[in-house]
Write an enzyme that holds these catalytic residues in place. Structure first.
Site, mmCIF file in Angstrom:
data_model
loop_
_atom_site.group_PDB
_atom_site.id
_atom_site.type_symbol
_atom_site.label_atom_id
_atom_site.label_comp_id
_atom_site.label_asym_id
_atom_site.label_seq_id
_atom_site.Cartn_x
_atom_site.Cartn_y
_atom_site.Cartn_z
ATOM 1 N N HIS A 1 -0.401 11.716 -5.071
ATOM 2 C CA HIS A 1 -1.503 11.977 -6.011
ATOM 3 C C HIS A 1 -0.919 12.142 -7.419
ATOM 4 C CE1 HIS A 1 -5.422 13.258 -7.348
ATOM 5 N NE2 HIS A 1 -4.808 14.205 -8.046
ATOM 6 N N ASN B 1 3.384 1.778 -5.795
ATOM 7 C CA ASN B 1 4.024 2.789 -4.940
ATOM 8 C C ASN B 1 4.546 2.161 -3.647
ATOM 9 O OD1 ASN B 1 3.989 5.652 -6.009
ATOM 10 N ND2 ASN B 1 1.940 4.935 -6.536
HETATM 11 C C1 GAR Z 1 -1.284 5.784 -8.152
HETATM 12 O O1 GAR Z 1 -1.171 6.392 -9.410
HETATM 13 C C2 GAR Z 1 -1.629 6.812 -7.093
HETATM 14 O O2 GAR Z 1 -1.005 8.043 -7.286
HETATM 15 C C3 GAR Z 1 -3.109 6.942 -7.296
HETATM 16 O O3 GAR Z 1 -3.544 5.617 -7.522
HETATM 17 C C4 GAR Z 1 -2.487 4.845 -8.106
HETATM 18 C C5 GAR Z 1 -2.241 3.629 -7.240
HETATM 19 O O4 GAR Z 1 -1.311 2.762 -7.840
HETATM 20 N N1 GAR Z 1 -3.742 7.540 -6.161
HETATM 21 C C6 GAR Z 1 -4.766 8.372 -6.255
HETATM 22 O O5 GAR Z 1 -5.309 8.642 -7.309
HETATM 23 C C7 GAR Z 1 -5.240 8.957 -4.934
HETATM 24 N N2 GAR Z 1 -6.035 10.124 -5.161
HETATM 25 P P1 GAR Z 1 -0.499 1.688 -6.999
HETATM 26 O O6 GAR Z 1 -1.504 0.872 -6.196
HETATM 27 O O7 GAR Z 1 0.172 0.858 -8.072
HETATM 28 O O8 GAR Z 1 0.484 2.412 -6.112
#
Ligand code: GAR
Length: 200
Positions: free
Chosen positions: A110, A17
């Site tokens: 989220h 992200n």
């Molecule tokens: C993502 O899917 C984000 O939405 C989730 O963790 C992942 C991080 O991926 N966040 C949560 O679950 C927060 N409650 P990334 O490090 O590749 O962005």
């Protein structure tokens, strides 16, 4: 002359992200704000490498450090004059005191359609497993402001994603990221930065 809103991004892991935000900055989708600092609670987070690669300043905070965890974060945010905080896969819950200090200034992504599969204990793959276990046919992602209720702040944007036969939590996580998170997070950050109205 226009002045961009200074963005600080808090991360814990892979940082896809964060990458979406960096790419949105390069492509001009994110133009009212600029990522100035990336903070991680995990020194091994690949997100830090992603930031370093494009010359964004990084910092690591330590839950077991001498200074209380959130004080470390606040000092970094203040020293770098950060105006908007983006939680991009930040796997720590911030205290009520912290979120009240930054009211309507913290944005979280989220991986579900809030109010489903959210709140304490729902993070990362667990969210997708819960969606599949329940048997929903549609899931998605939500970008929202952070308040004292985990995943309970005002919604900024949502995007739905179809569940497909034979989905596993891993397959679904990837589809939700590609079809929803990586799109609505940059758009939401731009929307909030633009609304702060420092441009022109
Ligand atoms: C993502 O899917 C984000 O939405 C989730 O963790 C992942 C991080 O991926 N966040 C949560 O679950 C927060 N409650 P990334 O490090 O590749 O962005």
């Amino acid at each position: 002359m226009s002045k961009k809103v200074s963005i600080g991004v808090l991360v814990s892991g892979g940082g896809t992200n964060l990458q979406a935000l960096i790419d949105a900055q390069s492509s001009g989708i994110l133009k009212s704000g600029e990522i100035k600092l990336v903070i991680s609670n995990n020194k091994d987070a690949f997100a830090l490498t992603r930031a370093e690669k494009v010359g964004i300043k990084t910092a690591v905070v330590d839950k077991n450090g001498d200074t209380p965890f959130e004080e470390q974060i606040i000092s970094l945010l203040e020293d770098n004059e950060i105006e908007i905080i983006v939680l991009a896969g930040f796997m720590c819950i911030l205290s009520e005191k912290f979120v009240k200090k930054y009211d309507k200034k913290i944005i979280n992504v989220h991986p579900s359609l809030i109010p489903s599969f959210c709140g304490k204990g729902f993070y990362g793959l667990r969210v997708h497993k819960a969606a599949l276990d329940y048997g929903v046919k549609v899931t998605g992602a939500t970008v929202h402001f952070v308040n004292e209720i985990p995943d309970g702040g005002e919604i900024i944007m949502q995007k739905s994603v179809e569940i497909e036969e034979n989905d596993t939590p891993e397959i679904l996580q990837k589809r939700v990221m590609e079809q929803a998170e990586w799109k609505i997070l940059p758009l939401s950050v731009e929307k909030v930065c633009k609304s702060i109205g420092k441009g022109e």
